[in-house]
Enzyme design. Structure first.
Site, PDB file in Angstrom:
ATOM      1  N   SER A 206       0.849  -1.186   0.000  1.00  0.00           N
ATOM      2  CA  SER A 206       0.000   0.000   0.000  1.00  0.00           C
ATOM      3  C   SER A 206       0.890   1.244   0.000  1.00  0.00           C
ATOM      4  O   SER A 206       2.060   1.174  -0.390  1.00  0.00           O
ATOM      5  CB  SER A 206      -0.909  -0.035   1.225  1.00  0.00           C
ATOM      6  OG  SER A 206      -1.844   1.005   1.169  1.00  0.00           O
ATOM      7  N   ASN A 207       0.377   2.371   0.425  1.00  0.00           N
ATOM      8  CA  ASN A 207       1.173   3.605   0.530  1.00  0.00           C
ATOM      9  C   ASN A 207       0.733   4.362   1.782  1.00  0.00           C
ATOM     10  O   ASN A 207      -0.138   3.902   2.514  1.00  0.00           O
ATOM     11  CB  ASN A 207       0.999   4.459  -0.732  1.00  0.00           C
ATOM     12  CG  ASN A 207      -0.464   4.712  -1.014  1.00  0.00           C
ATOM     13  OD1 ASN A 207      -1.160   5.306  -0.206  1.00  0.00           O
ATOM     14  ND2 ASN A 207      -0.956   4.216  -2.152  1.00  0.00           N
ATOM     15  N   HIS A 208       1.341   5.530   1.994  1.00  0.00           N
ATOM     16  CA  HIS A 208       1.096   6.235   3.264  1.00  0.00           C
ATOM     17  C   HIS A 208      -0.154   7.120   3.274  1.00  0.00           C
ATOM     18  O   HIS A 208      -0.363   7.874   4.208  1.00  0.00           O
ATOM     19  CB  HIS A 208       2.305   7.115   3.600  1.00  0.00           C
ATOM     20  CG  HIS A 208       3.542   6.324   3.899  1.00  0.00           C
ATOM     21  ND1 HIS A 208       3.636   5.491   4.980  1.00  0.00           N
ATOM     22  CD2 HIS A 208       4.722   6.219   3.242  1.00  0.00           C
ATOM     23  CE1 HIS A 208       4.821   4.904   4.992  1.00  0.00           C
ATOM     24  NE2 HIS A 208       5.500   5.335   3.938  1.00  0.00           N
TER      25      HIS A 208
END
Ligand code: CTP
Length: 398
Positions: A206-208
Site C-alpha cells: 500500500s502507501n502512506h
C-alpha cells in the site's frame, strides 16, 4: 442571485476603494438593492457621485447632516448584510475600540445584520501586532474578516495586504445571505485514501495515504451544497453524514468509480491508487522458504485516464499529482495524458505537505493553461480553494 437582498456597502479611506465601484456593480447586477455609506476620508479615494449613480441611492457620509444622522439606526436595521470594503487600518482600530466619530461607525455599532469586512493596507501595517490584535477583537465580536491577497500594494511594494477582488467578496456575500449554495444540484464523486494490493490473505502492499485530503474535499463540497459520493480506500471514513463506499484494491476502486461516473458533474481523484498489483495473489499464506522471493507485479488500470477517455460533455475531471521531483513538468504531462481539466500538484519537496499532515501546499494546473499556486494551508482551507476553483471551471464551461 441576490434578488431582493438589501446590502449596505461601507467604504473607508483606502486606495482599494476603487474596487468598491466594481463590487457595487456586481451587487446591483445580481439583483441586490445597495446603499453606500462612506467615511469622510473615503471621498478622497472614490467619488460619491459615481457610487450614488451606480447604486441608485443617495450616498450617506456626513454625521453633521441632521437627516442622515437620524438614519443610522434604520440603516443598520434595513440591511441584510453590512459589507465594509475596503476596511482601512484606521476604521479597523476605531471599530475594535468602539469609537463612533463618523456615520459609518455609528451604523456599525447599531447594525443588527451580519457584518463582513475586507481589509486593505500595506504589508507592514497588516503585519503589525496592533492590527493583528484589532482583527482578533473584531473576529471575537462576530465580524467576518476576509483574508487579504498578496500582490502589488498602494505603496508600490509587493506583499500581503491587498483587498480581496470584488468577485471573491461577492462569493462570500452569496454564501452568507444568498440563501442557496453555489454547488446545489451538482453531483461530485471524490476518491480518497490508499488502496491495498493483496499478496496473500495476510499481506498487502500500500502507501502512506490517510485520506485526509479527500475527506476534507468531501466536507467542503458538501458545505457548498453538492451531492457528494466518496469512494474510499480501506480505513478511510468521514465522520459526517456523507455517502461513502469503501473499497480495498485499485481494481475495486476502478469498478466502483466507473459504474458511478456517468452520473457525476465533477470527479476528483484524490486517492493514492496503487500503480501495480500482484499478478498472482495467493489465496493461501505464502510460506517462508528460500532466501529471496520474487513476486510479479502487473499494472493496475489507470482510473483517471479511463475517466478522461469516457468523459461526458460538461463533466469536470480533477486529478492529483504527487511528485518528488520535476513537479511542474509531470503535472502538465498528467493534465494532457489523462485528459483532465485540472491537476492538483502536491510536491513532497514542500515541508508539512502530503501524506498524514493536516496542512498541504498545492499548485493547480488548469486545462486552459492557467497555473494557480497556493500557500501552505490547512487541508480544509485547501479543499475550499479547490471548491472555488471548481466553481470557476464550471462557470467557464457554461
Ligand atoms: N490514478 C488513477 N489510477 C491509477 C493511478 C493513479 O486514477 N491506477 C490517479 C490518481 O488518483 C491521481 C492521478 O491519477 O489523481 C495521478 O496519480 P499519480 O500517482 O501522481 O500518477 P500516476 O499516473 O500513477 O503516474 P506516476 O506514478 O508514474 O507518477
Amino acid at each position: 442571485m441576490l434578488e431582493g437582498k438589501k446590502i449596505l456597502l461601507g467604504i473607508t479611506a483606502s486606495i482599494a476603494a476603487y474596487k468598491s465601484i466594481l463590487l457595487l456593480r456586481l451587487l446591483v447586477k445580481s439583483g441586490a438593492e445597495v446603499k453606500v455609506i462612506m467615511t469622510p476620508g473615503a471621498k478622497d479615494f472614490v467619488s460619491p457621485l459615481v457610487l450614488a449613480t451606480l447604486s441608485g441611492n443617495e450616498v450617506v457620509i456626513d454625521i453633521q447632516n441632521d437627516n442622515q444622522w437620524a438614519n443610522h439606526v434604520m440603516l443598520g436595521r434595513w440591511a441584510d448584510i453590512f459589507v465594509i470594503a475596503p476596511l482601512s487600518c484606521n476604521t479597523l482600530a476605531k471599530m475594535a475600540s468602539g469609537l463612533c466619530d463618523n456615520l459609518l461607525l455609528a451604523v456599525y455599532l447599531s447594525a443588527t445584520c451580519p457584518v463582513i469586512a475586507a481589509p486593505a493596507m500595506d504589508e507592514d501595517m497588516w503585519r503589525h501586532a496592533t492590527t493583528k490584535r484589532n482583527l482578533t477583537l473584531l473576529q471575537k465580536d462576530g465580524i467576518d474578516i476576509l483574508p487579504v491577497n498578496k500582490g502589488e500594494l498602494g505603496s508600490g511594494l509587493t506583499g500581503e495586504g491587498r483587498m480581496q477582488e470584488p468577485e471573491q467578496i461577492m462569493k462570500k456575500i452569496i454564501q452568507i445571505i444568498g440563501g442557496f449554495k453555489l454547488l446545489s444540484g451538482k453531483k461530485v464523486l471524490i476518491t480518497a485514501g490508499p488502496t491495498h494490493e493483496h499478496i496473500d490473505p495476510v499481506r498487502f502492499i500500500s502507501n502512506h495515504s490517510t485520506g485526509k485530503m479527500g475527506l476534507a474535499l468531501a466536507e467542503q463540497f458538501n458545505n457548498a451544497g453538492a451531492e457528494v459520493l466518496v469512494i474510499a480506500g480501506p480505513g478511510v471514513s468521514s465522520s459526517l453524514n456523507i455517502s461513502t463506499i469503501n473499497v480495498l484494491s485499485a481494481e475495486q476502486m476502478y469498478n466502483e468509480v466507473m459504474s458511478k461516473a456517468s452520473e457525476q458533474d465533477v470527479i476528483i481523484m484524490a486517492a493514492a491508487v496503487a500503480d501495480y498489483t500482484f499478478l498472482h495473489p495467493g489465496n493461501k499464506k505464502i510460506k517462508k522458504k528460500d532466501s529471496s522471493l520474487t513476486l510479479e507485479l502487473t499494472k493496475t488500470k489507470d482510473i483517471l485516464k479511463a475517466l478522461g477517455t469516457s468523459k461526458k460533455k460538461g463533466q469536470l475531471l480533477i486529478g492529483f499529482a504527487l511528485e518528488t521531483n520535476n513537479g511542474e513538468a509531470n503535472a502538465k504531462e498528467k493534465l494532457k495524458s489523462k485528459n483532465a481539466d485540472c491537476i492538483i500538484l502536491n510536491s513532497l519537496e514542500d515541508t508539512s505537505s502530503g501524506f498524514g499532515y493536516d496542512t498541504n501546499k498545492i499548485t493547480a494546473f488548469l486545462k486552459n493553461g492557467t497555473i494557480v499556486p497556493f500557500e501552505l494551508k490547512s487541508k480544509m482551507e485547501v479543499a475550499n480553494d479547490i471548491v472555488n476553483l471548481t466553481i470557476e471551471m464550471i462557470n467557464e464551461k457554461n
